[in-house]
Scaffold this motif. Structure first.
Motif, PDB file in Angstrom:
ATOM      1  N   PRO A 174      37.714   7.617   1.352  1.00 36.86           N
ATOM      2  CA  PRO A 174      36.216   7.096   1.965  1.00 36.86           C
ATOM      3  C   PRO A 174      36.554   5.970   3.010  1.00 36.86           C
ATOM      4  O   PRO A 174      36.638   4.855   2.560  1.00 36.86           O
ATOM      5  CB  PRO A 174      35.373   6.758   0.686  1.00 36.86           C
ATOM      6  N   LYS A 204      34.419   3.918   4.067  1.00 32.87           N
ATOM      7  CA  LYS A 204      33.377   3.019   4.110  1.00 32.87           C
ATOM      8  C   LYS A 204      34.403   1.688   3.374  1.00 32.87           C
ATOM      9  O   LYS A 204      34.080   0.556   3.305  1.00 32.87           O
ATOM     10  CB  LYS A 204      32.356   3.421   3.285  1.00 32.87           C
ATOM     11  N   GLU A 253      37.097  10.516   4.439  1.00 32.22           N
ATOM     12  CA  GLU A 253      35.520  11.183   4.138  1.00 32.22           C
ATOM     13  C   GLU A 253      34.603   9.969   4.880  1.00 32.22           C
ATOM     14  O   GLU A 253      35.045   8.665   4.925  1.00 32.22           O
ATOM     15  CB  GLU A 253      35.262  10.583   2.509  1.00 32.22           C
ATOM     16  N   HIS A 262      29.789  18.703  -4.575  1.00 31.20           N
ATOM     17  CA  HIS A 262      30.060  17.463  -4.371  1.00 31.20           C
ATOM     18  C   HIS A 262      29.265  16.709  -5.337  1.00 31.20           C
ATOM     19  O   HIS A 262      27.978  16.833  -5.366  1.00 31.20           O
ATOM     20  CB  HIS A 262      30.061  16.915  -2.898  1.00 31.20           C
ATOM     21  N   HIS A 268      29.069  12.302  -7.040  1.00 26.81           N
ATOM     22  CA  HIS A 268      29.594  10.927  -7.089  1.00 26.81           C
ATOM     23  C   HIS A 268      28.789   9.899  -8.337  1.00 26.81           C
ATOM     24  O   HIS A 268      27.621  10.108  -7.924  1.00 26.81           O
ATOM     25  CB  HIS A 268      29.536  10.311  -5.648  1.00 26.81           C
ATOM     26  N   SER A 270      30.715   3.901  -8.442  1.00 25.28           N
ATOM     27  CA  SER A 270      32.189   3.144  -8.178  1.00 25.28           C
ATOM     28  C   SER A 270      32.471   2.441  -9.482  1.00 25.28           C
ATOM     29  O   SER A 270      31.696   2.167 -10.269  1.00 25.28           O
ATOM     30  CB  SER A 270      31.995   2.159  -7.055  1.00 25.28           C
ATOM     31  N   GLY A 295      34.135   9.424  -5.720  1.00 24.57           N
ATOM     32  CA  GLY A 295      34.843   8.110  -5.915  1.00 24.57           C
ATOM     33  C   GLY A 295      34.913   7.728  -7.507  1.00 24.57           C
ATOM     34  O   GLY A 295      34.369   8.447  -8.218  1.00 24.57           O
ATOM     35  N   GLY A 296      34.906   6.499  -7.879  1.00 18.50           N
ATOM     36  CA  GLY A 296      34.612   5.904  -9.010  1.00 18.50           C
ATOM     37  C   GLY A 296      35.956   5.516  -9.888  1.00 18.50           C
ATOM     38  O   GLY A 296      35.909   4.948 -10.833  1.00 18.50           O
ATOM     39  N   LEU A 297      37.211   6.122  -9.332  1.00 18.94           N
ATOM     40  CA  LEU A 297      38.314   5.836 -10.017  1.00 18.94           C
ATOM     41  C   LEU A 297      38.505   4.353 -10.171  1.00 18.94           C
ATOM     42  O   LEU A 297      38.556   3.704  -8.974  1.00 18.94           O
ATOM     43  CB  LEU A 297      39.456   6.441  -9.487  1.00 18.94           C
ATOM     44  N   SER A 317      38.894   8.616  -3.643  1.00 15.68           N
ATOM     45  CA  SER A 317      39.078   7.248  -4.176  1.00 15.68           C
ATOM     46  C   SER A 317      39.196   6.236  -2.887  1.00 15.68           C
ATOM     47  O   SER A 317      40.027   6.403  -2.302  1.00 15.68           O
ATOM     48  CB  SER A 317      40.336   7.525  -5.262  1.00 15.68           C
ATOM     49  N   ARG A 372      38.397   2.399  -3.687  1.00 14.80           N
ATOM     50  CA  ARG A 372      38.769   1.255  -4.347  1.00 14.80           C
ATOM     51  C   ARG A 372      40.204   1.478  -4.890  1.00 14.80           C
ATOM     52  O   ARG A 372      41.121   0.769  -4.812  1.00 14.80           O
ATOM     53  CB  ARG A 372      38.009   1.224  -5.507  1.00 14.80           C
TER      54      ARG A 372
HETATM   55  C1  LIG Z   1      31.305   4.672  -2.054  1.00 16.80           C
HETATM   56  C2  LIG Z   1      31.811   5.967  -2.351  1.00 16.80           C
HETATM   57  C3  LIG Z   1      33.044   6.657  -2.688  1.00 16.80           C
HETATM   58  C4  LIG Z   1      34.303   5.660  -2.893  1.00 16.80           C
HETATM   59  O1  LIG Z   1      34.069   5.178  -4.282  1.00 16.80           O
HETATM   60  P1  LIG Z   1      35.247   4.127  -4.924  1.00 16.80           P
HETATM   61  O2  LIG Z   1      34.540   3.896  -6.267  1.00 16.80           O
HETATM   62  O3  LIG Z   1      35.552   3.197  -4.152  1.00 16.80           O
HETATM   63  O4  LIG Z   1      36.232   5.147  -5.258  1.00 16.80           O
HETATM   64  C5  LIG Z   1      33.271   8.016  -2.720  1.00 16.80           C
HETATM   65  N1  LIG Z   1      32.440   8.978  -2.325  1.00 16.80           N
HETATM   66  C6  LIG Z   1      31.219   8.285  -2.325  1.00 16.80           C
HETATM   67  C7  LIG Z   1      30.003   9.576  -1.763  1.00 16.80           C
HETATM   68  C8  LIG Z   1      30.840   7.154  -1.942  1.00 16.80           C
HETATM   69  O5  LIG Z   1      29.546   6.770  -1.782  1.00 16.80           O
END
Ligand SMILES: *Cc1c(COP(=O)(O)O)cnc(C)c1O
Length: 689
Positions: free
Chosen positions: A133, A135, A158, A280, A282, A285, A321-323, A371, A373
């Motif tokens: 991602p 961002k 992403e 998808h 999410h 994070s 994400g979220g790992l 992922s 972070r």
């Molecule tokens: C911010 C975000 C991520 C990244 O999350 P991490 O916890 O940094 O891996 C992935 N997907 C979406 C849709 C997000 O908004």
């Protein structure tokens, strides 16, 4: 700012101060070198928990310096302290971000290896194709490296916004790697993404708002391109921690189940239901608990299976994400940690999806994760120096005579009587006497010199009590504040708002520690105060084994020989100018800040972006692959619409007018303009060169 951080050879007052501090610090330095024998680098390892959060990349060597093993377990290491010294010799000042490309590569390799292993272990009949991602850290050199390192794994990108889409389309040239198109979309976004197919890319348009499906259908007709579409679902699985609100009915993004059915029908009516290929979700994070991940995958897998049964041409499941990253190294479900590792994460995803698909006889999807972070955090180390320190007064209180004010006598008696048996009572007495004496002062009954004596006695009491507490196993609750009151403030050459914004905004914890002197006992307890004149510009929460601690153990600053006023060798003017701190350099580093911090950082007080260097490990040493200079003052001023030429011109005119009125000499005016112009061209942080 601490006075001691600047030294002006023309100011005798400061020099006097300095020589006192010198003597005091030499004593401290001697005491420290005596203590040195009993403190080992293992003690530092334990104290700063470096193995917990730093393994396999960061550790401490026998010289007491932090070392970096950019290739993780594959060997090869760099002494971080020596690296910083050699970067400084190249005229690149602190604060400084050091990026280790090899760490980035290792993170991408690891993530893919974990999924490969899980896929083999569970005999999962499809593959993993991750995306980064953008961002999380959009810097071009970083994104380009991610694309390069990800090539063997068809690792994609992403995008969460239109500008990020522009990056993703331009930067990603790996065949079959995915471009996941998230975020709010308009016609232009959707058409651009679809047209990227014509360049041989694989964009997937993820519908996050119901209206977007109409735009996609229209664009598809207009361009005669069949898009690949995904839907983002609002799971009802509850998230955890800071980003728990990412899921649930009130989540900002995604579609609820009735909306997903509506999208399916709209695509069906338009005759392009087979373009719906991805689901998808999410859940936020930094997911600290593996159970949350399992629950989300279970719910998501069921929805995936149902969509396939509704006739969609399902091919991808994107788990978002979220790992997490283990910032405090505790391996718990505390928000700054995570109670699972990357392999557990991959295993659970693969196993849950496989089970759900097998049950309903659906082909298992290509697994996608986003992922950020976990990929970008470790590669960056932020190094900064300490400019000075403010400490509680350490001088002995003076003797109080019988003829002095009663409150002074009381406080003196308290001070003298402090022992192991009464320190708790004495603590409260000292506080009370001090408060009373402030009232007396305010009503004119105590003089300023009386008040000075009171404060000396008060700090004297606290120091005595602190010494007693150091040796005692039990610290009464009411005395826990004492450590905080007695703590030092270390002034750091950094803006928290620019370089660690999440520490300020959401109390995020990052591991922070000195990168040298780790074979010496850190005798001070301190908080860190930054360069901004904002009282929020500080760091006073640090990682600990159990939750957080409010003080960081740091080393006593050593007074630099080169600043000693009676130094025997005659300094040249240039040498004098080079000194901004009377102390020997003391370097701290903040680790694991490679995600989000750089882009979220702001220009509070106009402290700009910091210098960045990219380091690549070589068989026998390393190379500096890129240097990205931090903002100059001209640059930050331009962000707020100041033009440096007009500024100089304005100062020149004002100087000229002052010269006419003989309010400034020609020499003074020259120095003023020289300083003004050279400041504009230089780094926004303080420098010692
Ligand atoms: C911010 C975000 C991520 C990244 O999350 P991490 O916890 O940094 O891996 C992935 N997907 C979406 C849709 C997000 O908004």
């Amino acid at each position: 700012m601490n006075l001691h951080s600047t030294i002006n050879p023309n100011n005798s007052e400061i020099l006097n101060n300095t020589s006192l501090t010198n003597i005091y610090n030499r004593e401290i330095n001697q005491i420290n070198s005596q203590q040195k024998t009993s403190w080992t680098v293992e003690d530092s390892e334990k104290l700063y928990r470096i193995q917990g959060w730093g393994s396999p990349y960061f550790s401490i060597n026998a010289a007491g310096h932090v070392t970096v093993s950019p290739k993780g377990d594959l060997g090869g290491s760099i002494d971080l302290y020596e690296l910083v010294e050699s970067i400084k010799q190249r005229n690149i000042g602190l604060p400084l971000i050091i990026r280790f490309s090899d760490i980035l590569e290792d993170r991408i390799e690891r993530l893919n290896a974990c999924f490969s292993k899980a896929i083999a272990r569970y005999k999962y009949k499809n593959t993993y194709r991750g995306v980064y991602p953008v961002k999380c850290n959009q810097n071009r050199l970083l994104v380009e490296e991610i694309v390069k390192f990800g090539q063997p794994h068809k690792f994609g990108l992403e995008a969460g916004s239109k500008p990020e889409l522009l990056i993703a389309i331009a930067a990603l040239n790996t065949t079959d790697a995915l471009i996941i198109c998230n975020g709010y979309k308009d016609r232009e976004y959707i058409e651009t993404a679809m047209l990227a197919q014509r360049l041989g890319k694989t964009p997937i348009l993820v519908i996050e708002q119901v209206e977007e499906v109409n735009l996609a259908i229209e664009a598809s007709r207009k361009l005669n391109i069949q898009p690949v579409v995904g839907v983002r679902v609002k799971l009802s699985t509850k998230g955890i921690g800071r980003w728990a609100g990412t899921t649930g009915d009130r989540a900002k993004f995604g579609l609820n189940i009735p909306e997903i059915i509506q999208v399916v029908n709209q695509l069906k009516n338009a005759g392009i239901l087979d373009s719906l290929q991805l689901l998808h979700f999410h859940v936020g994070s930094q997911i600290s608990s593996i159970n949350v991940i399992k629950d989300a995958i279970r719910e998501g897998s069921q929805i995936y299976v149902e969509l396939a049964q509704l006739g969609a041409n399902m091919k991808y499941l994107d788990v978002g994400g979220g790992l997490g990253v283990d910032y405090d190294g505790s391996k718990t479900n505390f928000y700054a940690s995570k109670n699972y590792d990357m392999q557990n994460y991959a295993n659970d995803i693969v196993a849950e999806v496989k089970e759900a698909c097998e049950e309903k006889n659906i082909l298992p999807p290509i697994l996608v994760s986003e992922s950020g972070r976990a990929v970008a955090s470790h590669q960056s180390v932020l190094v900064f120096d300490v400019l000075g320190v403010s400490q509680m007064p350490k001088e002995e209180p003076v003797v109080i005579g019988k003829d002095e004010h009663l409150i002074l006598q009381n406080l003196y008696e308290t001070y003298q009587s402090i022992s192991k048996d009464n320190y708790q009572e004495a603590y409260h007495d000292a506080i009370q006497f001090k408060e009373e004496s402030i009232s007396l002062f305010n009503f004119g009954y105590l003089s300023m010199s009386d008040r000075a004596k009171v404060e000396q006695l008060y700090w004297g009491c606290f120091r005595k009590i602190q010494t007693i507490l150091k040796d005692s196993e039990y610290i009464p609750d009411d005395l826990e504040e004492l450590e905080k009151i007695m703590a030092s403030i270390y002034y750091i050459n950094l803006s928290v708002f620019q370089s660690a914004p999440d520490s300020w905004a959401i109390n995020q914890l990052f591991p922070i520690m000195p990168i040298h002197r780790l074979d010496e006992e850190p005798a001070e307890r301190a908080i860190l105060a930054d360069l901004t004149c904002d009282s929020d510009g500080k760091i006073d929460q640090f990682i600990d084994l159990r939750e957080i601690k409010s003080l960081l153990e740091l080393h006593t600053l050593k007074v630099s020989d080169r600043s000693a006023p009676n130094s025997t060798h005659q300094k040249s003017v240039n040498e004098q100018k080079a000194i901004t701190s009377i102390y020997e350099p003391y370097y701290l580093a903040m680790f694991l800040g490679g995600g989000y911090q750089e882009i979220m950082g702001n220009l509070h007080n106009l402290f700009g972006g910091v210098n960045v260097v990219h380091i690549k490990l070589k068989p026998s040493s390393y190379t500096i692959e890129h240097v990205v200079k931090g903002d100059t003052m001209t640059e930050v001023l331009s962000y707020v619409q100041y033009n440096s030429e007009s500024l100089v011109e304005s100062i020149r005119c004002q100087t000229e007018a002052a010269l006419q009125k003989e309010k400034i000499t020609i020499q003074e005016s020259r120095i003023l303009l020289q300083n003004y112009e050279s400041s504009l061209a230089s780094y926004t942080y303080l420098s010692d060169s």
